[in-house]
Design an enzyme around this catalytic site. Sequence first.
Site, PDB file in Angstrom:
ATOM      1  N   HIS A  42      17.884  54.616-112.802  1.00  0.00           N
ATOM      2  CA  HIS A  42      16.620  55.267-112.438  1.00  0.00           C
ATOM      3  C   HIS A  42      16.586  56.756-112.769  1.00  0.00           C
ATOM      4  CE1 HIS A  42      19.029  56.691-109.114  1.00  0.00           C
ATOM      5  NE2 HIS A  42      18.077  57.546-108.806  1.00  0.00           N
TER       6      HIS A  42
HETATM    7  C1  UD1 Z   1      14.053  60.055-106.104  1.00  0.00           C
HETATM    8  C2  UD1 Z   1      15.019  61.220-106.002  1.00  0.00           C
HETATM    9  C3  UD1 Z   1      16.371  60.801-106.559  1.00  0.00           C
HETATM   10  C4  UD1 Z   1      16.855  59.519-105.908  1.00  0.00           C
HETATM   11  C5  UD1 Z   1      15.785  58.459-106.078  1.00  0.00           C
HETATM   12  C6  UD1 Z   1      16.176  57.158-105.446  1.00  0.00           C
HETATM   13  C7  UD1 Z   1      14.204  63.520-106.228  1.00  0.00           C
HETATM   14  C8  UD1 Z   1      14.103  64.667-107.164  1.00  0.00           C
HETATM   15  N1  UD1 Z   1      14.593  62.364-106.782  1.00  0.00           N
HETATM   16  O1  UD1 Z   1      13.843  59.781-107.463  1.00  0.00           O
HETATM   17  O2  UD1 Z   1      17.318  61.811-106.308  1.00  0.00           O
HETATM   18  O3  UD1 Z   1      18.064  59.124-106.502  1.00  0.00           O
HETATM   19  O4  UD1 Z   1      14.592  58.927-105.442  1.00  0.00           O
HETATM   20  O5  UD1 Z   1      15.176  56.207-105.634  1.00  0.00           O
HETATM   21  O6  UD1 Z   1      13.960  63.679-105.075  1.00  0.00           O
HETATM   22  N2  UD1 Z   1       7.444  55.177-106.811  1.00  0.00           N
HETATM   23  C9  UD1 Z   1       6.944  53.984-106.333  1.00  0.00           C
HETATM   24  N3  UD1 Z   1       7.141  53.712-105.026  1.00  0.00           N
HETATM   25  C10 UD1 Z   1       7.769  54.544-104.172  1.00  0.00           C
HETATM   26  C11 UD1 Z   1       8.262  55.760-104.670  1.00  0.00           C
HETATM   27  C12 UD1 Z   1       8.084  56.057-105.997  1.00  0.00           C
HETATM   28  O7  UD1 Z   1       6.356  53.202-107.050  1.00  0.00           O
HETATM   29  O8  UD1 Z   1       7.910  54.210-102.981  1.00  0.00           O
HETATM   30  C13 UD1 Z   1       7.250  55.475-108.247  1.00  0.00           C
HETATM   31  C14 UD1 Z   1       6.163  56.475-108.520  1.00  0.00           C
HETATM   32  O9  UD1 Z   1       5.526  56.109-109.707  1.00  0.00           O
HETATM   33  C15 UD1 Z   1       6.912  57.759-108.750  1.00  0.00           C
HETATM   34  C16 UD1 Z   1       8.211  57.275-109.345  1.00  0.00           C
HETATM   35  O10 UD1 Z   1       8.466  56.019-108.742  1.00  0.00           O
HETATM   36  O11 UD1 Z   1       6.222  58.642-109.563  1.00  0.00           O
HETATM   37  C17 UD1 Z   1       9.351  58.200-109.091  1.00  0.00           C
HETATM   38  O12 UD1 Z   1       9.461  58.471-107.688  1.00  0.00           O
HETATM   39  P1  UD1 Z   1      10.075  59.893-107.190  1.00  0.00           P
HETATM   40  O13 UD1 Z   1      10.233  59.887-105.714  1.00  0.00           O
HETATM   41  O14 UD1 Z   1       9.293  60.978-107.795  1.00  0.00           O
HETATM   42  O15 UD1 Z   1      11.463  59.946-107.869  1.00  0.00           O
HETATM   43  P2  UD1 Z   1      12.626  58.887-107.958  1.00  0.00           P
HETATM   44  O16 UD1 Z   1      12.865  58.591-109.379  1.00  0.00           O
HETATM   45  O17 UD1 Z   1      12.434  57.721-107.018  1.00  0.00           O
END
Ligand code: UD1
Length: 390
Positions: free
Chosen positions: A221
């Site tokens: 991820h």
């Molecule tokens: C975040 C953390 C990362 C952690 C990871 C675990 C930061 C900078 N990054 O990254 O350190 O390892 O979480 O998962 O804080 N999304 C969904 N559902 C959700 C949450 C997110 O669909 O419940 C999708 C959204 O499109 C979003 C993307 O996933 O834009 C990324 O989510 P985000 O929280 O921005 O970063 P992660 O890659 O999950």
Amino acid sequence: MNETLRSPGPLLCVVGARPNYMKMAPLVRAFGQRSDVPDVVLVHTGQHYDVEMNERLFADLELPAPDLNLEVGSGSHAAQTAEIIRRFEPVLDRILPSCIIVVGDVNSTLACSLVAAKKRTPIVHVEAGLRSFDRDMPEEINRVLTDQMADLLFITERSAADNLAREGIAPSRIRFVGNVMIDSLLHHRRRAVPPVETLAREGVGADFLAGAPGFGVVTLHRPSNVDDPVALRESLSMLRDIADRLPLIWPVHPRARSNIERFGLASLQNGANIALLPPQGYLEMLGFLAGAKLVLTDSGGIQEETTALDVPCLTMRDNTERPVTVLQGTNTLVGRNRSQALACVDEILRTGGKRGRIPELWDGRAAERIADELYAWLGLSNARRVTVLA
Ligand code: UD1
């Protein structure tokens, strides 16, 4: 004029994203077991919000539902961090905690720390001092800045103390206590769901594993692997090659899933011996990791969990902020180097692969140590002695 001792405010515990929950759960349990301590208020920023990234893990980990959810949702780093700051400030004003407790390195960790630092509310950082020395990782920036602001820093491995010393953080603020994530793993290990049960529930037929030399587990991820089309293509084709050796089980993170579609790479998965699953619960994941022949990952936490489970881990990154997993544990860094990864897989299939030992203090009691240290520290430095006019 006389002095009275006002009872300390609650412990304000912050979670935001999936990897926070397995770190916070043992802390909340340890705090709850002590009657001499302030209450816990659990605040969820809402950085992660899907049921499968949240409620399911809370239930598995026996983490109580948050007292408050700030519902910030997704966004750019700036927008998400700013929104957490904006919404957390009035919460801090209302709750007036003894301290805030933040874990790990996600945007919520940094944003809430920044609010607390400006208000002079003490900050306790659990899993402090880890460094990848790679500022392309957003988490590295979160780590460095949170540690600069933290008043009490709990570390999981000794190398973290050296990192903090280099950044000018006084040793008196640092405590080596072990690893709360491993507390969760050891606490719940017996409840892990057998992999065949999870596969059946996800509609993967029994023939998927039939005749195979075991299975591998994949998680991917990190933006460095999945946000760039070239890197993602390389990762997917490397996984295809590995899947020719043994079947792979891959619970796909929403970030990876949406980018595979966006970059038109879904066809690379056709016909590969890979079971693509939605994100899994904690107990299902634990079952997969414990039963795996090998794990391929870019997650920080899974590097530690595989070391604790003595399962070989090939980390698809060029660096790690958790060097003890390489020096003492079962972890090997392979980046996206296909020939190195395949050589490691062959070696694992032939000999069982790299064996490690359990790092110091990864014994399931880190949260208890933190509770002990925290109360001593709060009692000494933070009981609010206020002067009132008689
Ligand atoms: C975040 C953390 C990362 C952690 C990871 C675990 C930061 C900078 N990054 O990254 O350190 O390892 O979480 O998962 O804080 N999304 C969904 N559902 C959700 C949450 C997110 O669909 O419940 C999708 C959204 O499109 C979003 C993307 O996933 O834009 C990324 O989510 P985000 O929280 O921005 O970063 P992660 O890659 O999950």
